[in-house]
Design a protein around this motif. Structure first.
Motif, PDB file in Angstrom:
ATOM      1  N   TYR A  26       0.985  -1.219  -0.152  1.00 51.63           N
ATOM      2  CA  TYR A  26      -0.017   0.059  -0.103  1.00 51.63           C
ATOM      3  C   TYR A  26       0.797   1.265   0.202  1.00 51.63           C
ATOM      4  O   TYR A  26       2.118   1.237   0.492  1.00 51.63           O
ATOM      5  N   GLU A  27       0.269   2.302  -0.602  1.00 50.12           N
ATOM      6  CA  GLU A  27       0.915   3.605  -0.641  1.00 50.12           C
ATOM      7  C   GLU A  27       0.530   4.519   0.619  1.00 50.12           C
ATOM      8  O   GLU A  27      -0.785   4.700   0.544  1.00 50.12           O
ATOM      9  N   LEU A  28       1.201   5.220   1.415  1.00 49.60           N
ATOM     10  CA  LEU A  28       0.561   6.116   2.370  1.00 49.60           C
ATOM     11  C   LEU A  28       1.488   7.435   2.047  1.00 49.60           C
ATOM     12  O   LEU A  28       2.560   7.286   1.646  1.00 49.60           O
ATOM     13  N   GLY A 118      11.560  12.759  -8.843  1.00 56.69           N
ATOM     14  CA  GLY A 118      10.990  13.910  -8.371  1.00 56.69           C
ATOM     15  C   GLY A 118      10.374  14.564  -9.472  1.00 56.69           C
ATOM     16  O   GLY A 118      10.996  14.473 -10.569  1.00 56.69           O
ATOM     17  N   ASP A 119       9.471  15.535  -9.110  1.00 54.41           N
ATOM     18  CA  ASP A 119       8.975  16.307 -10.525  1.00 54.41           C
ATOM     19  C   ASP A 119       9.581  17.973 -10.499  1.00 54.41           C
ATOM     20  O   ASP A 119      10.141  18.220  -9.510  1.00 54.41           O
ATOM     21  N   HIS A 120       9.974  18.359 -11.771  1.00 52.06           N
ATOM     22  CA  HIS A 120      10.337  19.744 -11.646  1.00 52.06           C
ATOM     23  C   HIS A 120       9.250  20.769 -11.303  1.00 52.06           C
ATOM     24  O   HIS A 120       8.183  20.405 -11.439  1.00 52.06           O
ATOM     25  N   ALA A 136      16.792   9.442 -11.591  1.00 58.38           N
ATOM     26  CA  ALA A 136      16.534   8.502 -10.659  1.00 58.38           C
ATOM     27  C   ALA A 136      17.785   7.309 -10.587  1.00 58.38           C
ATOM     28  O   ALA A 136      17.942   6.798  -9.760  1.00 58.38           O
ATOM     29  N   GLN A 137      18.077   6.980 -11.871  1.00 56.56           N
ATOM     30  CA  GLN A 137      19.134   6.303 -11.975  1.00 56.56           C
ATOM     31  C   GLN A 137      20.391   6.676 -11.108  1.00 56.56           C
ATOM     32  O   GLN A 137      21.048   5.586 -10.679  1.00 56.56           O
ATOM     33  N   ASP A 138      20.616   7.983 -11.187  1.00 56.91           N
ATOM     34  CA  ASP A 138      21.899   8.310 -10.274  1.00 56.91           C
ATOM     35  C   ASP A 138      21.585   7.932  -8.912  1.00 56.91           C
ATOM     36  O   ASP A 138      22.391   7.449  -8.125  1.00 56.91           O
ATOM     37  N   GLN A 177       8.838   3.695 -25.899  1.00 53.21           N
ATOM     38  CA  GLN A 177      10.176   3.202 -25.964  1.00 53.21           C
ATOM     39  C   GLN A 177      11.371   3.742 -25.051  1.00 53.21           C
ATOM     40  O   GLN A 177      12.028   3.006 -24.233  1.00 53.21           O
ATOM     41  N   HIS A 178      11.305   4.975 -25.193  1.00 47.52           N
ATOM     42  CA  HIS A 178      12.259   5.569 -24.259  1.00 47.52           C
ATOM     43  C   HIS A 178      12.045   5.312 -22.889  1.00 47.52           C
ATOM     44  O   HIS A 178      13.211   5.021 -22.082  1.00 47.52           O
ATOM     45  N   ASP A 179      10.896   5.502 -22.234  1.00 52.34           N
ATOM     46  CA  ASP A 179      10.731   5.225 -20.928  1.00 52.34           C
ATOM     47  C   ASP A 179      11.092   3.553 -20.403  1.00 52.34           C
ATOM     48  O   ASP A 179      11.736   3.439 -19.454  1.00 52.34           O
ATOM     49  N   GLU A 181      13.628   2.069 -21.999  1.00 48.25           N
ATOM     50  CA  GLU A 181      15.255   2.026 -21.993  1.00 48.25           C
ATOM     51  C   GLU A 181      15.832   2.575 -20.671  1.00 48.25           C
ATOM     52  O   GLU A 181      16.754   2.070 -19.996  1.00 48.25           O
ATOM     53  N   VAL A 182      14.947   4.006 -20.133  1.00 48.61           N
ATOM     54  CA  VAL A 182      15.377   4.204 -18.739  1.00 48.61           C
ATOM     55  C   VAL A 182      15.060   3.203 -17.932  1.00 48.61           C
ATOM     56  O   VAL A 182      16.014   3.048 -16.826  1.00 48.61           O
ATOM     57  N   LEU A 183      14.008   2.426 -17.894  1.00 45.01           N
ATOM     58  CA  LEU A 183      13.806   1.352 -16.891  1.00 45.01           C
ATOM     59  C   LEU A 183      15.107   0.443 -16.915  1.00 45.01           C
ATOM     60  O   LEU A 183      15.450   0.202 -15.769  1.00 45.01           O
ATOM     61  N   ILE A 195       7.285  -0.053  -9.577  1.00 43.62           N
ATOM     62  CA  ILE A 195       6.106   0.180  -9.373  1.00 43.62           C
ATOM     63  C   ILE A 195       5.727   0.949 -10.259  1.00 43.62           C
ATOM     64  O   ILE A 195       6.313   2.160 -10.733  1.00 43.62           O
ATOM     65  N   THR A 196       4.488   1.049 -10.780  1.00 39.38           N
ATOM     66  CA  THR A 196       4.057   1.620 -12.112  1.00 39.38           C
ATOM     67  C   THR A 196       3.325   2.847 -11.515  1.00 39.38           C
ATOM     68  O   THR A 196       2.614   3.051 -10.423  1.00 39.38           O
ATOM     69  N   GLN A 197       3.296   3.901 -12.404  1.00 37.95           N
ATOM     70  CA  GLN A 197       2.243   5.109 -12.256  1.00 37.95           C
ATOM     71  C   GLN A 197       0.859   4.592 -12.672  1.00 37.95           C
ATOM     72  O   GLN A 197       0.484   3.304 -13.003  1.00 37.95           O
TER      73      GLN A 197
HETATM   74  P1  FAD Z   1      13.357   9.305 -13.869  1.00 37.86           P
HETATM   75  O1  FAD Z   1      13.721   7.694 -14.098  1.00 37.86           O
HETATM   76  O2  FAD Z   1      14.817  10.058 -13.938  1.00 37.86           O
HETATM   77  O3  FAD Z   1      12.889   9.711 -15.347  1.00 37.86           O
HETATM   78  C1  FAD Z   1      12.512  11.224 -15.321  1.00 37.86           C
HETATM   79  C2  FAD Z   1      12.400  11.684 -16.755  1.00 37.86           C
HETATM   80  O4  FAD Z   1      13.606  11.669 -17.396  1.00 37.86           O
HETATM   81  C3  FAD Z   1      11.690  10.768 -17.751  1.00 37.86           C
HETATM   82  O5  FAD Z   1      11.129  11.584 -18.802  1.00 37.86           O
HETATM   83  C4  FAD Z   1      13.018   9.897 -18.401  1.00 37.86           C
HETATM   84  O6  FAD Z   1      12.634   9.311 -19.593  1.00 37.86           O
HETATM   85  C5  FAD Z   1      14.077  10.755 -18.494  1.00 37.86           C
HETATM   86  N1  FAD Z   1      15.332  10.427 -18.238  1.00 37.86           N
HETATM   87  C6  FAD Z   1      15.830   9.402 -17.251  1.00 37.86           C
HETATM   88  N2  FAD Z   1      17.126   8.925 -17.207  1.00 37.86           N
HETATM   89  C7  FAD Z   1      17.334   9.671 -18.590  1.00 37.86           C
HETATM   90  C8  FAD Z   1      18.678   9.849 -19.109  1.00 37.86           C
HETATM   91  N3  FAD Z   1      19.706   9.004 -18.564  1.00 37.86           N
HETATM   92  N4  FAD Z   1      18.876  10.341 -20.413  1.00 37.86           N
HETATM   93  C9  FAD Z   1      17.485  11.211 -20.822  1.00 37.86           C
HETATM   94  N5  FAD Z   1      16.601  11.107 -20.195  1.00 37.86           N
HETATM   95  C10 FAD Z   1      16.491  10.372 -19.126  1.00 37.86           C
HETATM   96  N6  FAD Z   1       7.185  12.021  -6.671  1.00 37.86           N
HETATM   97  C11 FAD Z   1       7.465  12.725  -5.448  1.00 37.86           C
HETATM   98  O7  FAD Z   1       7.938  13.892  -5.337  1.00 37.86           O
HETATM   99  N7  FAD Z   1       7.808  11.871  -4.404  1.00 37.86           N
HETATM  100  C12 FAD Z   1       7.022  10.661  -4.322  1.00 37.86           C
HETATM  101  O8  FAD Z   1       6.890  10.090  -3.257  1.00 37.86           O
HETATM  102  C13 FAD Z   1       6.603  10.027  -5.374  1.00 37.86           C
HETATM  103  N8  FAD Z   1       6.172   8.676  -5.573  1.00 37.86           N
HETATM  104  C14 FAD Z   1       6.191   7.978  -6.636  1.00 37.86           C
HETATM  105  C15 FAD Z   1       5.640   6.705  -6.765  1.00 37.86           C
HETATM  106  C16 FAD Z   1       5.448   6.063  -8.049  1.00 37.86           C
HETATM  107  C17 FAD Z   1       5.182   4.443  -7.943  1.00 37.86           C
HETATM  108  C18 FAD Z   1       5.496   6.721  -8.940  1.00 37.86           C
HETATM  109  C19 FAD Z   1       5.256   6.059 -10.446  1.00 37.86           C
HETATM  110  C20 FAD Z   1       6.039   8.086  -9.177  1.00 37.86           C
HETATM  111  C21 FAD Z   1       6.310   8.860  -8.081  1.00 37.86           C
HETATM  112  N9  FAD Z   1       6.701  10.093  -7.869  1.00 37.86           N
HETATM  113  C22 FAD Z   1       6.850  10.999  -6.893  1.00 37.86           C
HETATM  114  C23 FAD Z   1       6.684  10.989  -9.080  1.00 37.86           C
HETATM  115  C24 FAD Z   1       7.927  10.919  -9.908  1.00 37.86           C
HETATM  116  O9  FAD Z   1       8.752  11.521  -9.041  1.00 37.86           O
HETATM  117  C25 FAD Z   1       7.885  11.570 -11.074  1.00 37.86           C
HETATM  118  O10 FAD Z   1       7.057  10.729 -12.075  1.00 37.86           O
HETATM  119  C26 FAD Z   1       8.984  12.213 -11.945  1.00 37.86           C
HETATM  120  O11 FAD Z   1       8.723  13.220 -12.921  1.00 37.86           O
HETATM  121  C27 FAD Z   1       9.822  11.189 -12.498  1.00 37.86           C
HETATM  122  O12 FAD Z   1      10.437  10.375 -11.773  1.00 37.86           O
HETATM  123  P2  FAD Z   1      11.197   9.181 -12.087  1.00 37.86           P
HETATM  124  O13 FAD Z   1      12.008   8.400 -10.868  1.00 37.86           O
HETATM  125  O14 FAD Z   1      10.535   8.175 -13.010  1.00 37.86           O
HETATM  126  O15 FAD Z   1      12.361   9.771 -12.874  1.00 37.86           O
END
Ligand code: FAD
Length: 328
Positions: A26-28, A118-120, A136-138, A177-179, A181-183, A195-197
């Motif tokens: 669950y998410e809280l 995180g979001d911008h 996120a990868q970093d 497809q880019h998504d 590749e990032v995964l 975990i998915t959106q």
């Molecule tokens: P990333 O995987 O880094 O991707 C972000 C963007 O950058 C994507 O468009 C990707 O295609 C691109 N990208 C990634 N790596 C590269 C690369 N090497 N080169 C070029 N482009 C690249 N947000 C919060 O603030 N708090 C939370 O607790 C939170 N919980 C979440 C839980 C879940 C299950 C999900 C799905 C999302 C959650 N979010 C949360 C939102 C999330 O932070 C946003 O969706 C954010 O915009 C992207 O995060 P990400 O980890 O997917 O980023």
């Protein structure tokens, strides 16, 4: 000749005998006001009774709610039988700042982290200090480095790292497809699961599974499922994530006479979605609760998931039982 190994058994037999149960989580989110604390804890106790594998605790943009998130994680660890998965975002933070936060989480007993970018900020007020992480990868790589320095302490419980996955294109991404590749890059950096959106159609999840498999992703991709019981929440979600709710669901919810009917409509739609994704191979379900247990538990009741039974956790023991274990 070496003795026969269990691994030389036909693989089909081994896997058929040991089907993994469906994972449940669950998410809280941390309480936003002191008055929300009691309601959250009532929900936590209800969710605890279903014996989930973990509960995830969100992290406000750039750590805006860091103190309440850490406090909730501490209380989950010390007062419940639940295993917390701490969300952590890296946007706007340097590697050093994040390493200190990761170390603090591990030292408190957290063994699962959802590594996110995180979001911008939309108002352009975002800071990007030198050395801030970009993706996120970093963060996945950084968590693995901090973990390595604590290997001895973690001998009986390595860190499980989760990452986000997207059934519909991430708003900043050029393509689905880019998504994937990032995964894949996040998997290569050390992610254990995703975990998915939120999504509304089972085909979107099934397509993500196929795309990910073709790209070489092998970690489990757990569908994030939100009980669809509020029009307002669905509209806000669309604003924040770009994921558009199914129009027929919005119509059915808007025509509901009262909250009770809205919940019935939403629970029915969510249950159908959950059943469909389990049928196409989802390894578990992650329910976005919005700190409310009722709809989430109604969905669960209708699913009858194959789940392991576990010994009673710490919170289900009565004070008298705890006392009777004292050998003195
Ligand atoms: P990333 O995987 O880094 O991707 C972000 C963007 O950058 C994507 O468009 C990707 O295609 C691109 N990208 C990634 N790596 C590269 C690369 N090497 N080169 C070029 N482009 C690249 N947000 C919060 O603030 N708090 C939370 O607790 C939170 N919980 C979440 C839980 C879940 C299950 C999900 C799905 C999302 C959650 N979010 C949360 C939102 C999330 O932070 C946003 O969706 C954010 O915009 C992207 O995060 P990400 O980890 O997917 O980023």
């Amino acid at each position: 000749m070496s003795p026969p190994s269990i691994l030389t058994d036909p693989l089909e037999r081994v896997s058929a005998d040991h089907q993994a149960p469906v994972a449940l989580s669950y998410e809280l989110f941390p309480p936003r006001t002191p008055s929300a604390v009691d309601g959250l804890w009532a929900t936590i106790r209800e969710l605890e009774s279903t014996n989930p594998d973990y509960v995830s605790v969100t992290y406000g943009a750039s750590g805006s709610n860091r103190d309440t998130a850490v406090e909730l994680l501490h209380r989950l660890l010390s007062e419940t039988s639940l295993r917390p998965l701490a969300h952590l975002t890296c946007i706007g933070n340097t590697a050093n700042e994040l390493a200190a936060i990761i170390a603090e989480l591990l030292d408190a007993g957290v063994r699962g982290i959802l590594a996110l970018r995180g979001d911008h900020r939309t108002d352009g007020s975002e800071e990007h200090p030198p050395g801030a992480l970009n993706y996120a990868q970093d963060l996945v790589e950084l968590i693995r480095r901090v973990e390595q320095r604590r290997s001895a302490m973690l001998a009986a419980g390595k860190v499980a790292i989760g990452v986000a996955a997207y059934p519909t294109r991430h708003p900043e991404s050029p393509s689905e497809q880019h998504d994937v590749e990032v995964l894949l890059a996040k998997q290569r950096s050390g992610a254990d699961f995703a975990i998915t959106q939120v999504f509304f159609h089972p085909e979107q999840y099934a397509d993500l599974l196929s795309r990910a498999k073709r790209a070489g992703v092998s970690i489990p991709i757990i569908p994030g499922v939100m009980p669809f019981t509020s029009v307002k929440r669905l509209e806000r979600l669309a604003q924040l994530t770009g994921v558009q709710p199914a129009p027929e669901l919005l119509t059915a919810l808007s025509h509901a006479q009262d909250d009770g009917e809205r919940r019935r409509v939403g629970v029915r739609a969510t249950t159908e979605l959950a059943k469909a994704v389990l049928q196409v191979g989802a390894p578990g379900l992650h329910l976005y609760t919005f700190n409310q247990h009722q709809a989430a538990l109604e969905v669960l009741d209708r699913l009858d998931l194959p789940r392991p039974t576990r010994p009673a956790g710490r919170s289900s023991q009565q004070p008298s039982q705890l006392l009777s274990k004292d050998p003195s």
